[in-house]
Design a protein around this motif. Sequence first.
Motif, mmCIF file in Angstrom:
data_model
loop_
_atom_site.group_PDB
_atom_site.id
_atom_site.type_symbol
_atom_site.label_atom_id
_atom_site.label_comp_id
_atom_site.label_asym_id
_atom_site.label_seq_id
_atom_site.Cartn_x
_atom_site.Cartn_y
_atom_site.Cartn_z
ATOM 1 N N THR A 154 -5.254 13.186 1.132
ATOM 2 C CA THR A 154 -5.342 12.561 2.281
ATOM 3 C C THR A 154 -5.539 11.185 2.421
ATOM 4 O O THR A 154 -6.412 10.608 1.710
ATOM 5 N N VAL A 155 -4.936 10.316 3.037
ATOM 6 C CA VAL A 155 -4.980 8.865 3.337
ATOM 7 C C VAL A 155 -5.578 8.502 4.637
ATOM 8 O O VAL A 155 -5.373 8.999 5.395
ATOM 9 N N ALA A 156 -6.536 7.879 4.532
ATOM 10 C CA ALA A 156 -7.401 7.375 5.941
ATOM 11 C C ALA A 156 -7.170 5.924 6.005
ATOM 12 O O ALA A 156 -7.471 5.171 4.930
ATOM 13 N N VAL A 157 -6.517 5.181 6.963
ATOM 14 C CA VAL A 157 -6.179 3.784 7.020
ATOM 15 C C VAL A 157 -7.285 3.366 8.055
ATOM 16 O O VAL A 157 -7.550 3.965 9.104
ATOM 17 N N SER A 158 -8.002 2.495 7.552
ATOM 18 C CA SER A 158 -9.445 2.066 8.332
ATOM 19 C C SER A 158 -9.609 0.595 8.099
ATOM 20 O O SER A 158 -8.667 -0.207 8.050
ATOM 21 N N HIS A 159 -10.781 0.286 8.050
ATOM 22 C CA HIS A 159 -11.300 -1.127 8.292
ATOM 23 C C HIS A 159 -12.238 -1.220 6.975
ATOM 24 O O HIS A 159 -12.954 -0.413 6.391
ATOM 25 N N GLY A 160 -12.393 -2.643 6.814
ATOM 26 C CA GLY A 160 -13.100 -3.116 5.540
ATOM 27 C C GLY A 160 -14.435 -2.591 5.587
ATOM 28 O O GLY A 160 -15.073 -1.881 4.562
ATOM 29 N N ALA A 180 0.746 -1.239 -0.036
ATOM 30 C CA ALA A 180 -0.064 -0.133 0.080
ATOM 31 C C ALA A 180 0.788 1.092 -0.043
ATOM 32 O O ALA A 180 0.629 2.236 -0.708
ATOM 33 N N ALA A 181 1.796 1.209 0.817
ATOM 34 C CA ALA A 181 2.789 2.473 0.916
ATOM 35 C C ALA A 181 3.540 2.799 -0.323
ATOM 36 O O ALA A 181 3.583 3.685 -0.706
ATOM 37 N N GLU A 182 3.988 1.530 -0.948
ATOM 38 C CA GLU A 182 4.515 1.784 -2.330
ATOM 39 C C GLU A 182 3.585 2.162 -3.447
ATOM 40 O O GLU A 182 3.941 3.115 -4.289
ATOM 41 N N SER A 183 2.307 1.824 -3.447
ATOM 42 C CA SER A 183 1.273 2.384 -4.391
ATOM 43 C C SER A 183 1.063 3.682 -4.114
ATOM 44 O O SER A 183 0.440 4.502 -4.972
ATOM 45 N N LEU A 184 1.155 4.103 -2.815
ATOM 46 C CA LEU A 184 0.660 5.523 -2.740
ATOM 47 C C LEU A 184 2.058 6.574 -3.018
ATOM 48 O O LEU A 184 2.013 7.816 -2.732
ATOM 49 N N ALA A 185 3.094 6.069 -3.139
ATOM 50 C CA ALA A 185 4.439 6.885 -3.147
ATOM 51 C C ALA A 185 4.308 7.872 -4.307
ATOM 52 O O ALA A 185 4.915 9.040 -4.010
ATOM 53 N N ASP A 186 3.714 7.654 -5.426
ATOM 54 C CA ASP A 186 3.685 8.889 -6.351
ATOM 55 C C ASP A 186 2.247 9.596 -6.393
ATOM 56 O O ASP A 186 1.807 10.158 -7.420
ATOM 57 N N ARG A 187 1.441 9.538 -5.406
ATOM 58 C CA ARG A 187 0.093 9.953 -5.253
ATOM 59 C C ARG A 187 -0.081 11.449 -4.610
ATOM 60 O O ARG A 187 -1.113 12.007 -4.343
ATOM 61 N N GLY A 188 1.153 11.901 -4.290
ATOM 62 C CA GLY A 188 1.062 13.290 -3.508
ATOM 63 C C GLY A 188 0.460 13.301 -2.290
ATOM 64 O O GLY A 188 -0.198 14.307 -1.707
ATOM 65 N N VAL A 189 0.605 12.190 -1.521
ATOM 66 C CA VAL A 189 -0.203 12.241 0.035
ATOM 67 C C VAL A 189 0.318 13.203 0.812
ATOM 68 O O VAL A 189 1.607 13.411 0.841
ATOM 69 N N VAL A 190 -0.500 14.308 1.532
ATOM 70 C CA VAL A 190 -0.077 15.127 2.457
ATOM 71 C C VAL A 190 -0.388 14.999 3.663
ATOM 72 O O VAL A 190 0.045 15.649 4.545
ATOM 73 N N ARG A 191 -1.424 13.978 3.954
ATOM 74 C CA ARG A 191 -1.895 13.951 5.316
ATOM 75 C C ARG A 191 -2.126 12.316 5.435
ATOM 76 O O ARG A 191 -2.765 11.612 4.651
ATOM 77 N N LEU A 192 -2.056 11.889 6.696
ATOM 78 C CA LEU A 192 -2.189 10.380 7.183
ATOM 79 C C LEU A 192 -2.951 10.218 8.389
ATOM 80 O O LEU A 192 -2.707 10.501 9.430
ATOM 81 N N LEU A 193 -4.120 9.995 8.162
ATOM 82 C CA LEU A 193 -5.183 9.560 9.215
ATOM 83 C C LEU A 193 -5.255 7.963 9.480
ATOM 84 O O LEU A 193 -5.000 7.172 8.393
ATOM 85 N N SER A 194 -5.477 7.547 10.673
ATOM 86 C CA SER A 194 -5.494 6.265 10.926
ATOM 87 C C SER A 194 -6.459 5.941 12.189
ATOM 88 O O SER A 194 -6.428 6.664 13.220
#
Length: 153
Positions: free
Chosen positions: A107-113, A38-52
């Motif tokens: 923004t990336v949101a790490v969550s659940h199914g 997941a981290a590798e697939s986000l590397a070129d997406r310009g992620v600026v914020r990470l919520l979990s």
Amino acid sequence: MILWVRHGQSTWNVLDRLQGHELSPPLTDLGREQAQDAAESLADRGVVRLLSSPATRALETAEVIAAHLGLEVEVEPLLLEKGLDENYTNVLVRVQQVLDRDLPDHTVAVSHGDTIGLAVGLLSGQRPEPAANGSVTSVDPETREVAVTLPRR
């Protein structure tokens, strides 16, 4: 646009055990590999914020992503999955509260199914489907088209 990441496989996913608001089940080795994918697939997406979500399985996934992207993890309790004592309306309300926030694009949101499934359903108008472990899901705000990147492993 929010990029939704489901946590990697947890020790309880392997047992097909409901986790709810249980915070403790950690990732398996496969789950850590899925988080890295997941981290590798986000590397070129310009992620600026990470919520979990505060659940260990989500935080471990977010920490792998944070290390790869050079970001800090912000814990967001609204991203927890459906508790065993909750109904889906409660989760929809929480998800809508996240969506109503003025979050920056990428923004990336790490969550659940289930939580991600409901968010995607609200954003796309499609029937909610649970997200796969380690997947990255986005919904184009203009076309409402859903894009899913699955982990390689």
